[in-house]
Write a protein that holds these residues in place. Structure first.
Motif, short mmCIF file in Angstrom:
data_model
loop_
_atom_site.label_atom_id
_atom_site.label_comp_id
_atom_site.label_asym_id
_atom_site.label_seq_id
_atom_site.Cartn_x
_atom_site.Cartn_y
_atom_site.Cartn_z
N LEU A 183 32.82 -42.37 -20.38
CA LEU A 183 33.43 -43.40 -21.22
C LEU A 183 33.74 -44.63 -20.40
N SER A 184 34.31 -44.38 -19.15
CA SER A 184 34.64 -45.53 -18.31
C SER A 184 33.41 -46.25 -17.83
N ALA A 185 32.27 -45.55 -17.76
CA ALA A 185 31.02 -46.19 -17.34
C ALA A 185 30.37 -46.92 -18.50
N GLY A 186 31.01 -46.86 -19.70
CA GLY A 186 30.49 -47.57 -20.85
C GLY A 186 29.44 -46.80 -21.62
N MET A 187 29.32 -45.49 -21.39
CA MET A 187 28.32 -44.69 -22.08
C MET A 187 28.79 -44.34 -23.49
N GLN A 188 27.82 -44.30 -24.40
CA GLN A 188 28.08 -43.87 -25.75
C GLN A 188 27.68 -42.40 -25.91
N THR A 189 28.01 -41.84 -27.09
CA THR A 189 27.73 -40.42 -27.33
C THR A 189 26.26 -40.09 -27.17
#
Length: 382
Positions: free
Chosen positions: A39-45
């Motif tokens: 999440l902190s790396a900006g990844m989505q599901t």
């Protein structure tokens, strides 16, 4: 950014392996922590789902047997569900999509495993086909060797046939020469003496009895020579009296002619053999003794015929000089015709032939003839 994703992928793989190894509830805190990192790396599901799929199919499942993969895929789904929790809590609206993605990942993983299994089967079939091709090549090589061997045997047979024809022609020349030089001359002498007797009877009967006796001796000599020729070609005693008398008669004449002592020992029931097998034994003994007189320079020969459990065993052993058996058998000359003839006669009735020769030990010819009591078989010529 790329380095963060690389480290996340490496940590995700290690954590997933540990989870699958330890059980359904193991290492789930690590899964949640990895979700937070994603999440902190900006990844989505969807991006995390792709990472999970790649890690599971490429790096984890190939190390497990096919029978366990379905259960592992389901267990890995628990790990993935925990990993995406931080992202779900942040994006509530994606919950339904996440459930769909979980099912999609399981389906995709299962299909990937099926594809891997199909590839494994294909590789196995390729291996089997390659093995079949190798076996076919070996078979072709084997049959090629058999064909070459057959060609060699045919060539040897042609050579043997030529040698036999040549030997037969030589024997005809010998008999013709003997008939001309010995018997014909003797008969001519008888004719001359009869003419002289005719004249003497007309003029003077003195000494007539003595001349008649000389003529009778010439006639007797001619008769004996004819008997000797007939005996060499085919001894009548073999047909009329049997193998043992025929061998005794031949051995007696052989010793008288060659000055070689022969000790003969034969068991009486050998006469129960059919005429074909008795003839084979006689011819082998005859040829072996003839070879002794021509080549061995022996002083003594032992001939024995005895009954064994698997057949009739004949041994002919001399105390003469030895020879190289293999070299003689491979030679193309006429020296090995006698040995080949003995072997051929025995093999014709299912027998076995062997010859051994060693310096200081002379030569031993052995023949093993299978049992047989069929007296009705037709006798071979010679």
């Amino acid at each position: 950014m790329k380095r963060k994703l690389f480290n996340l992928s490496r940590h995700y793989q290690a954590a997933l392996r540990k989870h699958l190894k330890q059980g359904r509830q193991a290492n789930l805190e690590a899964a949640r922590g990895l979700g937070s990192q994603a999440l902190s790396a900006g990844m989505q599901t969807l991006e995390l789902a792709r990472l999970h799929e790649q890690t599971l199919v490429t790096d984890v499942l190939p190390g497990y047997p096919a029978g366990r993969r379905d259960a592992l895929i389901k267990q890995a789904g628990v790990f993935f569900a925990v990993a995406i929790t931080p992202i779900e809590e942040t994006h509530r609206t994606t919950r339904e999509a996440t459930a769909y993605l979980k099912k999609f990942i399981e389906t995709l993983s299962r299909r990937t495993v099926e594809l891997a299994a199909s590839n494994l089967e294909l590789n196995l079939e390729i291996t089997q086909r390659k093995a079949a091709e190798d076996a076919l090549k070996k078979s072709e090589h084997h049959y090629s060797q058999l064909l070459e061997k057959s060609d060699r045997l045919q060539e040897q047979l042609r050579q043997l046939s030529r040698q036999i024809l040549s030997a037969q022609e030589d024997e005809r020349k010998k008999i013709s020469r003997e008939l001309h030089d010995v018997i014909a001359q003797t008969l001519t002498g008888i004719n001359v003496r009869l003419a002289a007797l005719k004249k003497e009877a007309a003029i003077n009967t003195k000494g007539l009895d003595r001349n008649i006796a000389r003529t009778q001796r010439l006639v007797e000599k001619s008769v004996n020579l004819v008997h000797d020729f007939a005996r060499e070609l085919r001894p009548a005693v073999l047909d009329d009296l049997g193998l043992i008398p025929a061998l005794h008669s031949f051995v007696k004449l052989f010793s008288k002619r060659t000055r070689i002592r022969v000790h003969l020992k034969v068991f009486a029931k050998v006469e129960e053999l059919d005429i074909v097998r008795r003839t084979v034994l006689f011819r082998v003994a005859q040829e072996a003794l003839t070879n002794v007189s021509r080549h061995a320079h022996a002083t003594r020969v032992e001939v024995s015929i005895q009954k064994l459990a698997d057949g009739i065993y004949m041994k002919i052993k001399d105390d003469g000089k030895s020879f190289e058996v293999d070299r003689i058998m491979r030679s193309r000359g006429r020296k090995h015709l006698g040995l080949l003839g003995m072997r051929e006669r025995l093999e014709m009735v299912g027998g076995l032939f062997d010859v051994e020769s060693a310096p200081g030990k002379g030569t031993t010819v052995t023949a093993l003839l299978p049992h047989g009591h069929d007296r009705g078989k037709k006798q071979p010529s010679g």
